[in-house]
Design a protein around this motif. Structure first.
Motif, short mmCIF file in Angstrom:
data_model
loop_
_atom_site.label_atom_id
_atom_site.label_comp_id
_atom_site.label_asym_id
_atom_site.label_seq_id
_atom_site.Cartn_x
_atom_site.Cartn_y
_atom_site.Cartn_z
N GLY A 181 -5.91 13.07 -3.48
CA GLY A 181 -7.25 12.89 -4.00
C GLY A 181 -7.92 14.24 -4.20
O GLY A 181 -7.73 15.15 -3.40
N TRP A 197 -14.59 11.59 -6.30
CA TRP A 197 -13.16 11.48 -5.98
C TRP A 197 -12.37 10.86 -7.12
O TRP A 197 -12.77 9.86 -7.71
CB TRP A 197 -12.96 10.62 -4.72
CG TRP A 197 -13.28 11.36 -3.46
CD1 TRP A 197 -14.36 11.19 -2.66
CD2 TRP A 197 -12.50 12.40 -2.88
NE1 TRP A 197 -14.32 12.05 -1.61
CE2 TRP A 197 -13.19 12.82 -1.71
CE3 TRP A 197 -11.31 13.03 -3.22
CZ2 TRP A 197 -12.71 13.82 -0.89
CZ3 TRP A 197 -10.83 14.04 -2.39
CH2 TRP A 197 -11.52 14.43 -1.24
N CYS A 241 -2.33 5.34 -1.66
CA CYS A 241 -3.58 5.25 -2.42
C CYS A 241 -3.71 3.83 -2.95
O CYS A 241 -3.18 3.53 -4.02
CB CYS A 241 -3.60 6.23 -3.60
SG CYS A 241 -3.84 7.95 -3.16
N CYS A 277 0.55 10.42 -2.64
CA CYS A 277 -0.56 10.53 -3.58
C CYS A 277 -1.55 11.58 -3.06
O CYS A 277 -1.45 12.03 -1.93
CB CYS A 277 -1.26 9.19 -3.77
SG CYS A 277 -1.88 8.48 -2.24
N GLU A 279 -2.97 8.75 -12.59
CA GLU A 279 -4.29 8.53 -12.01
C GLU A 279 -4.51 7.04 -11.74
O GLU A 279 -4.14 6.18 -12.54
CB GLU A 279 -5.39 9.04 -12.94
CG GLU A 279 -6.78 8.92 -12.33
CD GLU A 279 -7.88 9.48 -13.20
OE1 GLU A 279 -9.06 9.34 -12.82
OE2 GLU A 279 -7.56 10.05 -14.27
N THR A 330 -5.08 10.11 5.63
CA THR A 330 -4.73 11.45 5.18
C THR A 330 -3.58 12.02 6.02
O THR A 330 -3.44 11.71 7.20
CB THR A 330 -5.93 12.41 5.28
OG1 THR A 330 -6.41 12.40 6.61
CG2 THR A 330 -7.04 11.97 4.34
N TYR A 390 -8.05 10.01 -7.86
CA TYR A 390 -6.79 9.90 -7.11
C TYR A 390 -5.61 9.79 -8.07
O TYR A 390 -5.69 9.11 -9.10
CB TYR A 390 -6.83 8.69 -6.18
CG TYR A 390 -7.88 8.81 -5.11
CD1 TYR A 390 -7.60 9.43 -3.90
CD2 TYR A 390 -9.16 8.30 -5.30
CE1 TYR A 390 -8.56 9.55 -2.91
CE2 TYR A 390 -10.14 8.41 -4.33
CZ TYR A 390 -9.83 9.04 -3.13
OH TYR A 390 -10.80 9.15 -2.16
N HIS A 391 -4.52 10.43 -7.68
CA HIS A 391 -3.27 10.34 -8.43
C HIS A 391 -2.16 9.89 -7.48
O HIS A 391 -2.04 10.43 -6.36
CB HIS A 391 -2.91 11.69 -9.05
CG HIS A 391 -3.74 12.04 -10.23
ND1 HIS A 391 -5.05 12.48 -10.11
CD2 HIS A 391 -3.47 12.02 -11.57
CE1 HIS A 391 -5.54 12.73 -11.31
NE2 HIS A 391 -4.60 12.46 -12.22
N TYR A 392 -1.36 8.93 -7.91
CA TYR A 392 -0.24 8.44 -7.11
C TYR A 392 1.07 8.85 -7.77
O TYR A 392 1.14 9.12 -8.97
CB TYR A 392 -0.29 6.91 -6.97
CG TYR A 392 -0.21 6.16 -8.28
CD1 TYR A 392 1.01 5.73 -8.79
CD2 TYR A 392 -1.37 5.90 -9.03
CE1 TYR A 392 1.09 5.06 -10.00
CE2 TYR A 392 -1.30 5.24 -10.23
CZ TYR A 392 -0.07 4.81 -10.71
OH TYR A 392 0.00 4.17 -11.91
#
Length: 324
Positions: free
Chosen positions: A65, A91, A79, A63, A28, A40, A93-95
């Motif tokens: 979201g 929101w 991200c 990544c 995250e 996107t 987010y994970h990369y």
């Protein structure tokens, strides 16, 4: 009833495995919480959970979201702070976690692998149809660690006068003498700004080195063109970027294409540098610095002029890289 219970157990195990998989390969980015991002890969997707969203982040996805308020999932290319376009509640987010599938030896070093040796990395982009792992030798105890070795020679047991396809694929033994392969070198340098570290070992175990702060190699259609520039520092001196001080004029290697005895790209009006000096390299009519010459042979007239004026004086060479 028993069958229903069994199916619930199976479903929970699948969900648990999915959760573990998502959080093994992703981390995250809390700095982006409650931010809206651009870039996107596709339209917003309505999903049931964070895990469902993460499962949709396949090979080309860097990544993703997930909005905890609206249950909307967004698959993203990147991200980072530069992608922020506004504030939007919910929101997270994970990369992609580079340590799960390390791209180079520095990734492994950061993970705590601090002993030099053979390790597995994944330098190809996951969208690439050639995506695969490759074994490399990592040097973790020199100049800060995290170095991926491209070339090493400690004896004459491996012939470096090889064909174009051999240099492209790589050859030798990672524990002693080898060339990692031009395609791997390209993959390791295609996106990162990397430092090149060159070292030559002489009699008595004396090792001299030179570092170059920017190094990369083009792809096969570009004939693995060399991109190299300083500043450089070390005890060898520069014999490949600006060779004017060596007395060997017009031997600068930046911009040169790779050459082998069966693929001549050396800029020489006549003859073939790779055939004459029995090895593959980025020749420029022909060289002032060259590490792949015939071992302990007068045909290798100098390895790194003027610091090492005879190939016969060389007891070891090494080329390695690390992202800056």
């Amino acid at each position: 009833m028993a069958q229903v219970v069994f199916m619930l157990i199976i479903f929970s195990r699948i969900l648990s495995a999915t959760s573990v998989g998502v959080f093994h390969y992703f981390r995250e980015n809390t700095e982006l919480s409650n931010k809206a991002l651009k870039n996107t890969l596709n339209k917003d997707i309505q999903t049931s959970s964070l895990f469902d969203c993460g499962a949709r982040c396949h090979r080309c996805c860097r990544c993703f979201g997930f909005n905890t308020v609206t249950n909307v999932c967004r698959i993203l290319l990147t991200c980072d702070q530069n992608d922020i376009i506004g504030i939007e509640e919910g929101w997270i987010y994970h990369y992609r976690n580079e340590l799960a599938k390390p791209e180079n030896c520095l990734s492994l070093f950061k993970r705590g692998y601090t002993t030099s040796g053979i390790m597995t990395i994944y330098p190809w982009d996951e969208c690439d149809r050639n995506y695969r792992s490759v074994d490399v030798f990592c040097v973790m105890d020199t100049s800060g660690g995290g170095w991926t070795v491209l070339q090493r020679r400690i004896s004459g047991s491996v012939n470096f006068n090889r064909s174009w396809s051999a240099y492209q694929a790589g050859f030798g033994n990672l524990m002693d003498n080898f060339w990692i392969g031009n395609e791997v070198i390209h993959q390791l340098t295609r996106t990162d700004n990397v430092t090149l570290y060159v070292s030559i070992t002489l009699a008595g175990g004396i090792t001299k080195y030179q570092e170059y702060q920017s190094f990369s190699v083009g792809n096969s259609s570009e004939k693995y063109r060399l991109f190299l520039q300083g500043p450089s520092q070390g005890t060898l001196g520069d014999s490949i970027v600006n060779t004017e001080h060596t007395g060997k004029l017009n031997r600068n290697l930046p911009g040169m294409l790779f050459s082998t005895y069966d693929q001549v790209n050396d800029g020489k009006g006549s003859g073939n540098c790779a055939s004459t000096y029995a090895g593959g390299w980025w020749f420029n009519s022909c060289y002032a610095g060259y590490l792949n010459g015939p071992w302990k042979n007068g045909q290798w007239s100098w390895a790194w002029y003027p610091a090492v004026s005879r190939g016969g004086d060389v007891y070891g060479t090494q080329m390695m890289i690390r992202p800056n």
